[in-house]
Scaffold this active site. Structure first.
Site, PDB file in Angstrom:
ATOM      1  N   SER A  66      -6.280 -21.807 -37.228  1.00  0.00           N
ATOM      2  CA  SER A  66      -7.290 -22.042 -38.263  1.00  0.00           C
ATOM      3  C   SER A  66      -7.511 -23.540 -38.391  1.00  0.00           C
ATOM      4  O   SER A  66      -6.646 -24.341 -37.985  1.00  0.00           O
ATOM      5  CB  SER A  66      -6.760 -21.505 -39.593  1.00  0.00           C
ATOM      6  OG  SER A  66      -7.626 -21.836 -40.647  1.00  0.00           O
TER       7      SER A  66
ATOM      8  N   TYR B  16      -0.194 -20.493 -46.132  1.00  0.00           N
ATOM      9  CA  TYR B  16      -1.088 -20.238 -44.988  1.00  0.00           C
ATOM     10  C   TYR B  16      -1.199 -21.494 -44.110  1.00  0.00           C
ATOM     11  O   TYR B  16      -1.095 -21.415 -42.890  1.00  0.00           O
ATOM     12  CB  TYR B  16      -2.453 -19.817 -45.535  1.00  0.00           C
ATOM     13  CG  TYR B  16      -3.461 -19.404 -44.498  1.00  0.00           C
ATOM     14  CD1 TYR B  16      -3.279 -18.256 -43.723  1.00  0.00           C
ATOM     15  CD2 TYR B  16      -4.632 -20.144 -44.302  1.00  0.00           C
ATOM     16  CE1 TYR B  16      -4.221 -17.869 -42.783  1.00  0.00           C
ATOM     17  CE2 TYR B  16      -5.586 -19.754 -43.368  1.00  0.00           C
ATOM     18  CZ  TYR B  16      -5.377 -18.616 -42.610  1.00  0.00           C
ATOM     19  OH  TYR B  16      -6.316 -18.228 -41.685  1.00  0.00           O
TER      20      TYR B  16
HETATM   21  N1  LIG Z   1     -11.896 -15.328 -41.609  1.00  0.00           N
HETATM   22  C1  LIG Z   1     -11.610 -16.612 -41.629  1.00  0.00           C
HETATM   23  O1  LIG Z   1     -12.274 -17.399 -42.321  1.00  0.00           O
HETATM   24  C2  LIG Z   1     -10.489 -17.146 -40.785  1.00  0.00           C
HETATM   25  C3  LIG Z   1     -10.420 -18.534 -40.617  1.00  0.00           C
HETATM   26  C4  LIG Z   1      -9.401 -19.056 -39.840  1.00  0.00           C
HETATM   27  C5  LIG Z   1      -8.482 -18.222 -39.250  1.00  0.00           C
HETATM   28  N2  LIG Z   1      -8.554 -16.870 -39.422  1.00  0.00           N
HETATM   29  C6  LIG Z   1      -7.529 -16.037 -38.788  1.00  0.00           C
HETATM   30  O2  LIG Z   1      -8.139 -15.014 -38.047  1.00  0.00           O
HETATM   31  C7  LIG Z   1      -7.231 -13.920 -37.934  1.00  0.00           C
HETATM   32  C8  LIG Z   1      -7.967 -12.630 -38.243  1.00  0.00           C
HETATM   33  O3  LIG Z   1      -8.356 -12.619 -39.602  1.00  0.00           O
HETATM   34  P1  LIG Z   1      -9.753 -12.025 -40.116  1.00  0.00           P
HETATM   35  O4  LIG Z   1     -10.504 -13.136 -40.694  1.00  0.00           O
HETATM   36  O5  LIG Z   1     -10.360 -11.198 -39.069  1.00  0.00           O
HETATM   37  O6  LIG Z   1      -9.221 -11.153 -41.369  1.00  0.00           O
HETATM   38  P2  LIG Z   1      -9.058  -9.582 -41.592  1.00  0.00           P
HETATM   39  O7  LIG Z   1     -10.377  -8.917 -41.430  1.00  0.00           O
HETATM   40  O8  LIG Z   1      -8.325  -9.441 -42.864  1.00  0.00           O
HETATM   41  O9  LIG Z   1      -8.146  -9.104 -40.375  1.00  0.00           O
HETATM   42  C9  LIG Z   1      -6.743  -9.213 -40.393  1.00  0.00           C
HETATM   43  C10 LIG Z   1      -6.179  -8.261 -39.343  1.00  0.00           C
HETATM   44  O10 LIG Z   1      -4.755  -8.365 -39.343  1.00  0.00           O
HETATM   45  C11 LIG Z   1      -4.182  -7.066 -39.395  1.00  0.00           C
HETATM   46  N3  LIG Z   1      -2.894  -7.087 -40.066  1.00  0.00           N
HETATM   47  C12 LIG Z   1      -2.646  -7.485 -41.353  1.00  0.00           C
HETATM   48  N4  LIG Z   1      -1.350  -7.297 -41.651  1.00  0.00           N
HETATM   49  C13 LIG Z   1      -0.772  -6.767 -40.537  1.00  0.00           C
HETATM   50  C14 LIG Z   1       0.545  -6.346 -40.224  1.00  0.00           C
HETATM   51  N5  LIG Z   1       1.554  -6.449 -41.106  1.00  0.00           N
HETATM   52  N6  LIG Z   1       0.796  -5.834 -38.994  1.00  0.00           N
HETATM   53  C15 LIG Z   1      -0.196  -5.720 -38.084  1.00  0.00           C
HETATM   54  N7  LIG Z   1      -1.470  -6.116 -38.312  1.00  0.00           N
HETATM   55  C16 LIG Z   1      -1.756  -6.628 -39.526  1.00  0.00           C
HETATM   56  C17 LIG Z   1      -5.210  -6.241 -40.170  1.00  0.00           C
HETATM   57  O11 LIG Z   1      -5.136  -4.862 -39.829  1.00  0.00           O
HETATM   58  P3  LIG Z   1      -4.366  -3.706 -40.662  1.00  0.00           P
HETATM   59  O12 LIG Z   1      -4.647  -3.949 -42.103  1.00  0.00           O
HETATM   60  O13 LIG Z   1      -4.972  -2.458 -40.112  1.00  0.00           O
HETATM   61  O14 LIG Z   1      -2.928  -3.861 -40.289  1.00  0.00           O
HETATM   62  C18 LIG Z   1      -6.523  -6.812 -39.643  1.00  0.00           C
HETATM   63  O15 LIG Z   1      -6.901  -6.166 -38.457  1.00  0.00           O
HETATM   64  C19 LIG Z   1      -6.078 -14.233 -38.886  1.00  0.00           C
HETATM   65  O16 LIG Z   1      -4.978 -14.728 -38.157  1.00  0.00           O
HETATM   66  C20 LIG Z   1      -6.643 -15.315 -39.783  1.00  0.00           C
HETATM   67  O17 LIG Z   1      -5.651 -16.151 -40.304  1.00  0.00           O
HETATM   68  C21 LIG Z   1      -9.543 -16.316 -40.176  1.00  0.00           C
END
Ligand SMILES: NC(=O)c1ccc[n+]([C@@H]2O[C@H](COP(=O)([O-])OP(=O)(O)OC[C@H]3O[C@@H](n4cnc5c(N)ncnc54)[C@H](OP(=O)(O)O)[C@@H]3O)[C@@H](O)[C@H]2O)c1
Length: 266
Positions: A138, A151
């Site tokens: 991130s 985070y």
């Molecule tokens: N969106 C942003 O602005 C942003 C910015 C920078 C970085 N990121 C990074 O991008 C990545 C994806 O996030 P996203 O934005 O797509 O958010 P999201 O829609 O909340 O996706 C998070 C994913 O992680 C899975 N997950 C959560 N807890 C878990 C566990 N204990 N075991 C296995 N899987 C788990 C969730 O699936 P289940 O609930 O089905 O387990 C979901 O598929 C993350 O690492 C986040 O830090 C996001």
């Protein structure tokens, strides 16, 4: 580039992982989709149109699960070309209001889960003498953002771990890529933890006005094709913040303090 390649995506049940699954399927990859929610993974698998896909649900915070999952993948495909460590959880709480248990919870997934899965996959990539390990870090892995101490610490830790790993595994023809997204429109803020460990359950403005997730996935794919070791995926303000941090760190710290004053995550 991805035709016939075996690509394992964690956190594939929503957001960036889901969008990456769609792009990889379009590119002809064979997929392994992981997260906890099996129904959502099956939906993504069906919508992706991938020729071959394995739905492999598991909880990344279970410390004993990783070798078992890797064995299942190896039994099915016999190799792993790319691991995209994407599963993650964010935070919306000030340090003073955050339980140590919540810090541990975030680290368990965002740091130890990713290290453990990578460690379980790595021996197979070394034997293959090829592979590509990806982390979705991130901008918060480069810049400190208020109300996200856990985070930011987790994402900074991942940048350090995987930069060091890149140097180690180069000799085995294994590539390491760190993706640094800014705000992307996903369920990240809804799933983020408050200080007591309960979900924040709201879409905050940063995310509401964030980048479209399909666009983000396409930028990541373009970065892979160019062979970039770090791929920034963001709109102008977050990208500018990276430059301000590099050139005028005190100015960036001042801006981030002013921004913090406007937020209230209690
Ligand atoms: N969106 C942003 O602005 C942003 C910015 C920078 C970085 N990121 C990074 O991008 C990545 C994806 O996030 P996203 O934005 O797509 O958010 P999201 O829609 O909340 O996706 C998070 C994913 O992680 C899975 N997950 C959560 N807890 C878990 C566990 N204990 N075991 C296995 N899987 C788990 C969730 O699936 P289940 O609930 O089905 O387990 C979901 O598929 C993350 O690492 C986040 O830090 C996001």
């Amino acid at each position: 580039m991805f035709q016939g390649k075996v690509v394992w995506i964690t956190g594939a049940s929503s957001g960036i992982g889901e969008a990456m699954a769609m792009e990889m399927a379009q590119g002809g990859a064979k997929l392994i989709l992981s997260a906890r929610r099996q129904d959502e993974l099956k939906r993504v698998a069906a919508q992706s149109g991938a020729k071959e896909v394995v739905v492999l649900p598991f909880d990344m915070t279970d410390p004993n699960i990783f070798p078992v999952m890797v064995k299942q993948v190896m039994d099915h495909y016999g190799r792993i070309d790319m691991l995209i460590n994407n599963a993650g959880i964010s935070q919306r709480s000030n340090c003073v209001d955050t339980d140590m248990e919540t810090y541990r919870k975030i680290f368990e997934l965002d740091v130890f889960g990713q290290i453990a899965l990578t460690k379980a996959v790595l021996p197979h990539m070394i034997t293959q003498n090829s592979g590509h390990i990806v982390i979705i870090s991130s901008i918060a892995g480069k810049i400190g953002v208020a109300s996200r101490t856990a985070y930011c610490a987790a994402k900074h830790a991942m940048m350090g771990f995987f930069d060091a790993l890149r140097a180690e595994v180069h000799q085995h023809n294994i590539m390491v890529t760190c993706i640094t997204p800014g705000f992307i429109k996903t369920a990240i803020s809804e799933n983020a933890l408050k200080g007591d460990g309960s979900p924040y359950a709201k879409i905050d403005d940063d995310i509401k006005f964030g980048m479209d997730v399909t666009k983000a996935a396409k930028i990541i794919m373009r970065g892979f094709k160019r062979g970039n070791k770090e791929i920034v995926v963001s709109q102008i303000p977050e990208r500018a913040a990276l430059w301000v941090k590099r050139l005028y760190p005190n100015l960036l710290f001042w801006i981030m303090s002013k921004r913090a004053g406007k937020e209230n995550f209690k």
